[in-house]
Design an enzyme around this catalytic site. Structure first.
Site, PDB file in Angstrom:
ATOM      1  N   GLY A   1     -37.857 -43.460  15.245  1.00 25.05           N
ATOM      2  CA  GLY A   1     -36.947 -42.561  14.551  1.00 25.05           C
ATOM      3  C   GLY A   1     -36.732 -42.983  13.120  1.00 25.05           C
TER       4      GLY A   1
ATOM      5  N   HIS B   1     -27.314 -23.463 -14.578  1.00 19.01           N
ATOM      6  CA  HIS B   1     -28.389 -23.846 -13.650  1.00 19.01           C
ATOM      7  C   HIS B   1     -27.806 -24.055 -12.245  1.00 19.01           C
ATOM      8  CE1 HIS B   1     -32.271 -26.004 -12.706  1.00 19.01           C
ATOM      9  NE2 HIS B   1     -31.491 -26.477 -11.744  1.00 19.01           N
ATOM     10  N   GLU B   2     -26.728 -24.839 -12.142  1.00 16.32           N
ATOM     11  CA  GLU B   2     -26.139 -25.122 -10.837  1.00 16.32           C
ATOM     12  C   GLU B   2     -25.498 -23.883 -10.226  1.00 16.32           C
ATOM     13  OE1 GLU B   2     -26.925 -27.763  -9.444  1.00 16.32           O
ATOM     14  OE2 GLU B   2     -27.719 -28.773 -11.225  1.00 16.32           O
TER      15      GLU B   2
ATOM     16  N   ASP C   1     -36.571 -29.197  -8.500  1.00 11.98           N
ATOM     17  CA  ASP C   1     -36.445 -27.974  -7.703  1.00 11.98           C
ATOM     18  C   ASP C   1     -37.815 -27.437  -7.307  1.00 11.98           C
ATOM     19  OD1 ASP C   1     -33.718 -28.185  -8.128  1.00 11.98           O
ATOM     20  OD2 ASP C   1     -33.742 -26.829  -9.855  1.00 11.98           O
TER      21      ASP C   1
END
Length: 505
Positions: A110, A336-337, A411
């Protein structure tokens, strides 16, 4: 210094004697080997050469804190499966009567920070066993035979300590087993191969009729790297997946780490569990620890919701940075945000937790997303929506400035990774294809096809909701933070309709 010269002289004499015994002596080889022999002799005496093979055997044991399974947050299914596997140590006589073969190894797999080491320690407490811990890197040496010898020492050490402690069981835990248990290439024997071969031999030598029953528990986050001979039944009989905790488990872990801290009664752990989506157990522990540090900085008597939210941001992105940006840059980052946030609420209503305009880590601003429920499967439309959210920042810059900036680089990396997932899942117009057989040009063609279409949709949606930018921008510039509830209020005032409702209409 005097002793060093004496040892050097002894080494020279010993090496020269060896080479003069033979009938024929090659002078150059004799001189070279004599120098090497002497150097190694002195280095070993000074502790700078090869580590003693008895280093692991002579290493003193460190008493570990007794940990029960109740103290391991979440992972209820994993704990149940592990306890069932451990019963052959607890109920040895009943297991033998039923003709059940003993288990020799348990493999915990894991992501990092999910509690694999804690589970191994809890297993030792559950079975009343001696616990011997080691890391795969401890067995890696450039000198032939060292790793294999340390494996032998490890198992012998477990037997000896169990007998000395009056216990019938011993658990050996090897973290990062992939370091020594990696796949063999079938070529020339390497030191790693000899170490693995010795580990396989020790596993094969574990029997139920011995005075001390040994169980090997190993952990890795790269199971695909392990050799098949190590994974087969009879060696690692149980493979247990220790996954990231779900919402219920996150709440349990947060409450465990909050037990020894003074926290205001208004803190809602249910909401905190939702805000920490995809956090590991180690990250959740860090959140509560950092929250306590923030409370200490503020000289507060108790940890508040604000302290915990600040700690979540720190664990995600890092500490705040005293980086003073120009007014123009701050406005650009804010838009942008807001582009990300608007797209997030249009595609997944209720998912925005915060819109933040403050440098933290490598980001000048960020949007923290918290889905309403944990999700493990995604449809094509859901993945497309995730891509549109990542593109929202760049599209917002294009709308207001006519061009993008370097702030969209991360992004685009996220968007391309989602496109890759879509391609490999057969969710694009290309159908079911093998991604490994595609050329770079083919990948570029498919990515451009998907992203160009979604860029156009994102631009259309943000253009329709440009008034939200104007309403939210002054608030974000002044407060530097807009929480999810306040942002959704602004969306409602602008009559913003989520995409799924628009499609149904």
């Amino acid at each position: 210094m005097k002793n060093n010269w004496k040892e050097l002289l002894i080494g020279i004499v010993a090496a020269a004697a060896i080479y003069t015994i033979g009938y024929t002596v090659h002078i150059g080889a004799a001189v070279l080997v004599t120098v090497l022999f002497s150097a190694i002799f002195v280095m070993n005496r000074n502790g700078k050469g090869v580590k003693s093979l008895a280093s692991l055997k002579n290493k003193k044991s460190v008493a570990i804190k007794q940990i029960s399974f109740d103290e391991v947050g979440g992972q209820e299914h994993v704990k149940q499966e592990l306890q069932e596997a451990l019963d052959f140590l607890v109920r040895r006589e009943e297991i033998a009567k039923r003709g059940i073969r003993i288990l020799k190894g348990i493999l915990l797999t894991g992501p990092p920070g999910t509690g694999k080491t804690l589970l191994a320690k809890a297993a030792a407490s559950y079975t009343d066993s001696v616990f011997i811990g080691a890391s795969g890197s401890e067995f890696v040496e450039m000198y032939v035979g060292t790793g294999a010898n340390r494996i032998r020492e490890l198992f012998q050490k477990a037997r000896n300590e169990a007998k000395a402690s009056g216990k019938k069981n011993a658990i050996i835990f090897i973290d990062e087993i992939d370091v020594i248990g990696g796949k063999r290439d079938g070529g020339q024997q390497r030191e790693y191969d000899q170490t693995l071969n010795q580990l396989l031999t020790e596993l094969d030598g574990i029997y139920h009729n011995t005075d001390v029953q040994i169980l090997l528990i190993a952990a890795t986050n790269r199971k695909d790297m392990l050799d098949e001979a190590l994974l087969r039944p009879g060696r690692f009989d149980r493979h247990i997946e220790v996954a990231l905790p779900d919402k219920k488990s996150r709440k349990h872990i947060l409450e465990l780490h909050a037990a020894n801290k003074n926290i205001v009664a208004t803190v809602n752990f249910e909401e905190l569990a939702r805000d920490t989506y995809q956090f590991s157990g180690a990250q959740l522990e860090a959140v509560m620890n950092e929250a306590a540090i923030y409370a200490m900085r503020d000289q507060a008597d108790a940890i508040t919701e604000e302290h915990i939210q600040a700690a979540i941001d720190k664990v995600l992105l890092g500490e705040k940075i005293n980086r003073e940006a120009s007014k123009e840059d701050k406005i650009r980052v804010a838009r942008h945000e807001l582009g990300h946030a608007i797209m997030a609420e249009l595609t997944t209503p209720g998912s925005v937790a915060q819109v933040v305009l403050a440098p933290r880590g490598g980001a000048l601003g960020f949007v923290r997303h918290t889905p309403m429920a944990d999700k493990y499967l995604y449809s094509k439309s859901e993945l497309e929506h995730k891509i549109m959210v990542t593109l929202g920042g760049a599209v917002a810059e294009e709308l207001f400035y006519g061009e993008r900036s370097t702030g969209s680089r991360g992004d685009f990396d996220q968007a391309l990774n989602i496109v890759k997932t879509m391609v490999e899942s057969g969710l694009t117009s290309q159908g079911i294809i093998n991604g490994q057989m595609m050329t770079a040009d083919r990948w570029s063609l498919i990515s451009n096809e998907v992203l160009d279409e979604l860029l156009a949709k994102t631009k259309q949606l943000l253009s329709q909701h440009s008034d939200i930018f104007e309403q939210a921008l002054p608030i974000l510039l002044e407060e530097e933070v807009i929480n999810g509830e306040n942002f959704r209020t602004l969306m409602e005032k602008s009559n913003a309709i989520p995409i799924n409702l628009q499609q149904n209409a």
